[in-house]
Design a protein around this motif. Structure first.
Motif, PDB file in Angstrom:
ATOM      1  N   PRO A 108       0.469  44.961  43.269  1.00 33.87           N
ATOM      2  CA  PRO A 108      -0.409  45.763  44.132  1.00 33.87           C
ATOM      3  C   PRO A 108      -1.378  44.961  45.003  1.00 33.87           C
ATOM      4  O   PRO A 108      -1.826  45.463  46.023  1.00 33.87           O
ATOM      5  CB  PRO A 108      -1.158  46.656  43.137  1.00 33.87           C
ATOM      6  N   THR A 109      -1.699  43.730  44.634  1.00 35.32           N
ATOM      7  CA  THR A 109      -2.650  42.975  45.453  1.00 35.32           C
ATOM      8  C   THR A 109      -1.956  42.008  46.407  1.00 35.32           C
ATOM      9  O   THR A 109      -2.615  41.359  47.209  1.00 35.32           O
ATOM     10  CB  THR A 109      -3.605  42.142  44.564  1.00 35.32           C
ATOM     11  N   ARG A 113      -0.202  36.240  42.681  1.00 33.35           N
ATOM     12  CA  ARG A 113      -0.335  37.687  42.837  1.00 33.35           C
ATOM     13  C   ARG A 113       1.001  38.375  42.560  1.00 33.35           C
ATOM     14  O   ARG A 113       1.062  39.597  42.406  1.00 33.35           O
ATOM     15  CB  ARG A 113      -0.744  38.025  44.269  1.00 33.35           C
ATOM     16  N   PHE A 136      -7.607  39.047  42.987  1.00 30.14           N
ATOM     17  CA  PHE A 136      -6.209  39.262  43.363  1.00 30.14           C
ATOM     18  C   PHE A 136      -5.247  39.085  42.187  1.00 30.14           C
ATOM     19  O   PHE A 136      -4.131  39.578  42.218  1.00 30.14           O
ATOM     20  CB  PHE A 136      -5.786  38.278  44.464  1.00 30.14           C
ATOM     21  N   LYS A 184      -2.755  42.335  50.095  1.00 26.40           N
ATOM     22  CA  LYS A 184      -4.129  42.722  50.437  1.00 26.40           C
ATOM     23  C   LYS A 184      -4.888  41.569  51.089  1.00 26.40           C
ATOM     24  O   LYS A 184      -4.783  40.419  50.672  1.00 26.40           O
ATOM     25  CB  LYS A 184      -4.898  43.135  49.177  1.00 26.40           C
ATOM     26  N   ALA A 185      -5.669  41.909  52.080  1.00 26.87           N
ATOM     27  CA  ALA A 185      -6.614  40.952  52.659  1.00 26.87           C
ATOM     28  C   ALA A 185      -7.914  41.050  51.871  1.00 26.87           C
ATOM     29  O   ALA A 185      -8.174  42.068  51.226  1.00 26.87           O
ATOM     30  CB  ALA A 185      -6.853  41.278  54.126  1.00 26.87           C
ATOM     31  N   PRO A 186      -8.735  40.007  51.928  1.00 22.77           N
ATOM     32  CA  PRO A 186      -9.996  40.069  51.164  1.00 22.77           C
ATOM     33  C   PRO A 186     -10.828  41.307  51.492  1.00 22.77           C
ATOM     34  O   PRO A 186     -11.467  41.872  50.602  1.00 22.77           O
ATOM     35  CB  PRO A 186     -10.724  38.787  51.594  1.00 22.77           C
ATOM     36  N   TRP A 187     -10.821  41.717  52.750  1.00 25.02           N
ATOM     37  CA  TRP A 187     -11.672  42.854  53.142  1.00 25.02           C
ATOM     38  C   TRP A 187     -11.123  44.178  52.613  1.00 25.02           C
ATOM     39  O   TRP A 187     -11.771  45.200  52.748  1.00 25.02           O
ATOM     40  CB  TRP A 187     -11.857  42.907  54.660  1.00 25.02           C
ATOM     41  N   GLU A 188      -9.943  44.148  52.010  1.00 26.49           N
ATOM     42  CA  GLU A 188      -9.408  45.358  51.391  1.00 26.49           C
ATOM     43  C   GLU A 188      -9.703  45.395  49.896  1.00 26.49           C
ATOM     44  O   GLU A 188      -9.287  46.317  49.211  1.00 26.49           O
ATOM     45  CB  GLU A 188      -7.897  45.438  51.611  1.00 26.49           C
ATOM     46  N   MET A 189     -10.378  44.378  49.401  1.00 27.74           N
ATOM     47  CA  MET A 189     -10.674  44.305  47.967  1.00 27.74           C
ATOM     48  C   MET A 189     -12.147  44.676  47.736  1.00 27.74           C
ATOM     49  O   MET A 189     -13.018  44.269  48.518  1.00 27.74           O
ATOM     50  CB  MET A 189     -10.422  42.888  47.449  1.00 27.74           C
ATOM     51  N   PRO A 190     -12.435  45.415  46.665  1.00 23.67           N
ATOM     52  CA  PRO A 190     -13.817  45.864  46.434  1.00 23.67           C
ATOM     53  C   PRO A 190     -14.826  44.710  46.385  1.00 23.67           C
ATOM     54  O   PRO A 190     -15.939  44.849  46.884  1.00 23.67           O
ATOM     55  CB  PRO A 190     -13.729  46.569  45.077  1.00 23.67           C
ATOM     56  N   ARG A 202     -14.065  41.589  47.600  1.00 23.28           N
ATOM     57  CA  ARG A 202     -13.611  40.605  48.593  1.00 23.28           C
ATOM     58  C   ARG A 202     -12.768  39.473  48.011  1.00 23.28           C
ATOM     59  O   ARG A 202     -12.757  38.361  48.533  1.00 23.28           O
ATOM     60  CB  ARG A 202     -14.822  40.008  49.319  1.00 23.28           C
TER      61      ARG A 202
END
Lengths: 206, 561
Positions: free
Chosen positions: B46-47, B230, B82, B50-56, B58
């Motif tokens: 799932p990660t 990841r 991640f 993902k970009a850092p800005w999509e992670m709660p 970062r």
């Protein structure tokens, strides 16, 4: 490692926890902070302004513009960059929590207001810049760092993290390649070429 | 035994469990694979995208959560927001530290640490297999390089290892895919080191990342993201999910049960055989079991030993396959630290594109044909690489405002780091034991007793000196270096505890990774290791697993097992 701790976690396995976490926005996390940790309006304004002073708007947005202040509030409450670690030999007057960790946001507010001889945020922009630049210079002295490093170092690290991991900072100010697809081991670097925020090893080792 | 449930049970689904399941099913056996963790489907990462800005948080992760639930795992450099879903929760999976500290980094899930490993693949040589005999530490390996070479060939061919041939006796070449290139700084450092030290050959890391896809296996080439841990939906690095599990499942003879924490093996003293495996369903806490003609233990070095210790019976009161009394002893982990970091001037006009998922290696040069180490008789080697700084350099620098922002916009100076991995000497005092403290499922926890010794400290002192000398000779300005290792576990190369040997009186396994005392029990993960070499061990585990599986199947077909 208690039985009670296990029971609390049994219904929330790692996968479930992650799926839940990925669905939570930073704004909701911030809103969910206990009252004792939630930033006041003034703290939010101060962290936004200080972020913007560190990384101002140029041809790309500044750190304050992209919500870095809010990220710093969340990060401080959750103890990123070891900011919830108890501080040994803290100077008198530092605002500590009961567990001995520093309220970095309160420390910053008091320090800047003190240096401004009043309300830091009410000073003209050039003076705000000068006051923060002086604080920064003292926090990064030439030679070995002092025994108790200035709390500003951690706050500044969080500001940089907040900005360069934002979409604007990470992919417009710097370059972000999610899938490079190839490896070029030696190419010319031209003036004006931007660094990659997606060079994870470089991010790690600085 | 009449009509066992399975021909073979494989305990564990990581690097060696997956390989055992593949080899045994492909040989025609009906196999049950037991995994203590949750299932993960290939591609269910799932990660990954993902970009850092999509992670709660970062990508940095929730430090408050980590302090509470991941106090050990968070110490791993590769544990991030991640990757946290690929590591254990320390509260759910506790262990005890006896004498000495041991940071035990673990991944309990289908695929185990094959999802999170460093992917470095190095053959061992006769300097390694002969090490115990040469200096008297530990017990002599009952095999030599020639025994394993054909199995290294098979393992590399299936795994897909990219690397450069260097014709070094201490680091034999293998069946390599084309190497990933050195960057300009590394290439220059290689040449400058060779000029001064012709026996020191910096080469690109040999890594289980494909430079050529294997479409027949559904695996694509590396995309140069370097976010392997990841999970990689391209299947470009070797993992159980990308490689061995699909192969085993394709036979139609594999059954996988996840969330199954193996508690003990059943031993029949009349036949001197394992009759079955008992486990706890971690979701329902129900106790379950299955029978088989053959058992492969691949739970991960320490956990395989844990199962053997916990399988003590009236017939084997000190643990299964422990007539020798050495079960649990002589555990090892490479002594590991950053020997030198240097600024590398002169390359300001150069950069690179893409994220190469491997570093460099400087193979062992000490204690080869001449014992030239001061205070140590084993080897060490360096890994590391050259990189250009990015924005994080700003966290160490003064400055605010437009000029500071502009400064951080450009790639920073080139740096080079050399990280040492020193051979861990097998010692009886470094050992595993059963604790009286129970885990949440009521199983006695594992207690780890481990300390590095004076030989490792001497090797690290030498490594610091030599790393600085090499980087300086290559034009670098060394800024710091360390000669004290992290706690045990830092290298994530824990091994030993059920060592192989000639003599049943002083070892647990014979030269086929088979228990001396019990013909149908094989232990083919890191537990079987009699010494540690200084190379990353996973490729050797895989080659030993393939070799043991071949032997077990032959013995079974001949009616011996």
């Amino acid at each position: 490692m208690t039985e009670q701790a296990w029971n609390r976690r049994t219904f929330l396995g790692a996968a479930t926890a992650l799926a839940a976490a990925l669905g939570v926005s930073p704004a909701r996390l911030l809103a969910g902070l206990p009252a004792s940790e939630a930033p006041t309006a003034r703290h939010s304004a101060l962290l936004r302004e200080v972020s913007q002073l560190v990384i101002p708007r140029t041809d790309t947005a500044g750190a304050g513009d992209v919500g870095t202040g809010a990220f710093v509030s969340l990060a401080l409450a959750h103890g990123l960059k070891d900011t919830r670690a108890p501080i040994k030999d803290a100077p008198a007057g530092w605002p500590l929590r009961a567990d001995g960790s520093l309220r970095h946001d309160l420390w910053l507010e008091r320090t800047l207001d003190q240096r401004a001889g009043g309300d830091f945020l009410a000073r003209p922009p050039a003076q705000r810049h000068a006051l923060l630049a002086a604080l920064d210079a003292e926090a990064f002295p030439a030679g070995p760092p002092p025994a108790v490093p200035s709390p500003w170092r951690a706050i500044k690290a969080l500001i940089l993290t907040g900005y360069y991991t934002s979409e604007e900072g990470g992919s417009k100010e710097l370059r972000y390649e999610a899938v490079p697809g190839r490896w070029d081991p030696d190419i010319a670097l031209h003036k004006g070429d931007r660094a990659f925020s997606s060079d994870w090893t470089a991010v790690d080792f600085g | 035994m009449t009509n066992p449930d399975f021909d073979a049970i494989v305990v564990g689904s990581g690097i060696t469990g997956g390989m055992a399941a593949k080899q045994l099913t492909e040989a025609g056996l009906k196999v049950l694979m037991l995994e203590r963790g949750r299932p993960i489907e290939h591609g269910d990462y799932p990660t990954e995208m993902k970009a850092p800005w999509e992670m709660p948080f970062r990508g940095e992760g929730d430090a408050e959560l980590y302090a509470r639930d991941y106090p050990v795992q968070r110490l791993n450099r590769h544990f991030t927001e991640f990757t946290q879903n690929h590591f254990v929760n320390d509260v759910e999976s506790p262990y005890q530290q006896g004498e000495g500290a041991f940071t035990w980094f673990r991944s309990y899930q289908l695929g185990g640490r094959s999802l999170t490993w460093g992917r470095q693949c190095y053959r061992w040589s006769d300097y390694d297999f002969g090490a115990n005999q040469r200096d008297g530490h530990g017990t002599d390996w009952p095999i030599r390089y020639a025994d394993l070479a054909p199995w290294y060939d098979k393992a590399e061919d299936f795994v897909g290892v990219s690397g450069a041939k260097e014709e070094l006796a201490q680091l034999p070449d293998g069946q390599f895919q084309p190497p990933m290139a050195l960057n300009i700084v590394e290439q220059t450092v290689r040449e400058r080191i060779l000029k001064q030290w012709p026996d020191r050959r910096l080469t690109v890391g040999r890594t289980a990342n494909l430079t050529q896809g294997k479409p027949e296996l559904g695996r694509g080439p590396c995309q140069y993201r370097n976010i392997c841990m990841r999970g990689c939906s391209f299947g470009a690095y070797f993992s159980t999910q990308s490689s061995t599990l699909p192969a085993a499942q394709a036979t139609g003879r594999l059954t996988v049960i996840t969330d199954a924490q193996v508690e003990k093996l059943d031993y029949d003293p009349a036949t001197r055989r394992i009759t079955g495996v008992r486990w706890v369903d971690t979701k329902t806490r129900a106790r379950k079991s299955a029978t088989a003609r053959l058992v492969f233990l691949n739970a991960g070095s320490f956990n395989s030993v844990h199962i053997l210790l916990n399988s003590a019976s009236e017939a084997m009161p000190h643990g299964l396959a422990n007539a020798s009394g050495v079960l649990g002893t002589h555990i090892m982990d490479h002594a590991n630290t950053l020997s030198a970091a240097a600024i590398m001037p002169g390359f300001e006009q150069h950069t690179s594109f893409g994220n190469r998922p491997t570093g460099i290696v400087i193979p062992r040069f000490r204690n080869l044909d001449t014992l030239d180490g001061e205070g140590f008789t084993r080897g060490y080697s360096f890994q590391g690489g050259a990189l250009q700084s990015t924005w994080t350099q700003g966290t160490r620098e003064g400055g605010i405002g437009v000029a500071y922002k502009d400064h951080l916009r450009a790639p920073g100076p080139w740096r080079m780091v050399l990280v040492v991995f020193a051979e861990s000497v097998p010692r009886a005092s470094n050992r595993l034991a059963l604790s009286k403290v129970l885990d949440p499922l009521g199983v006695p926890q594992l207690e780890i007793n481990f300390s590095h010794g004076k030989e490792e400290l001497a090797a690290l002192a030498d490594a610091k000196k030599e790393a600085a000398a090499m980087l300086t000779a290559a034009g670098g300005q060394v800024i710091f270096g360390f000669d004290h290792p992290g706690p045990g576990g830092t290298a994530i190369h824990e091994m030993g505890g059920a060592r192989m040997g000639h003599d049943p009186a002083s070892s647990v396994l014979n030269k086929w990774s088979q228990a001396h005392d019990i013909a149908n029990l094989f232990v083919t993960d890191g537990a079987q290791m009699s010494s540690s070499a200084c190379q990353n061990p996973s490729l050797t585990y895989m080659a030993l697993t393939m070799r043991a599986a071949d032997y077990a199947v032959t013995q079974m077909k001949q009616g011996v097992i």
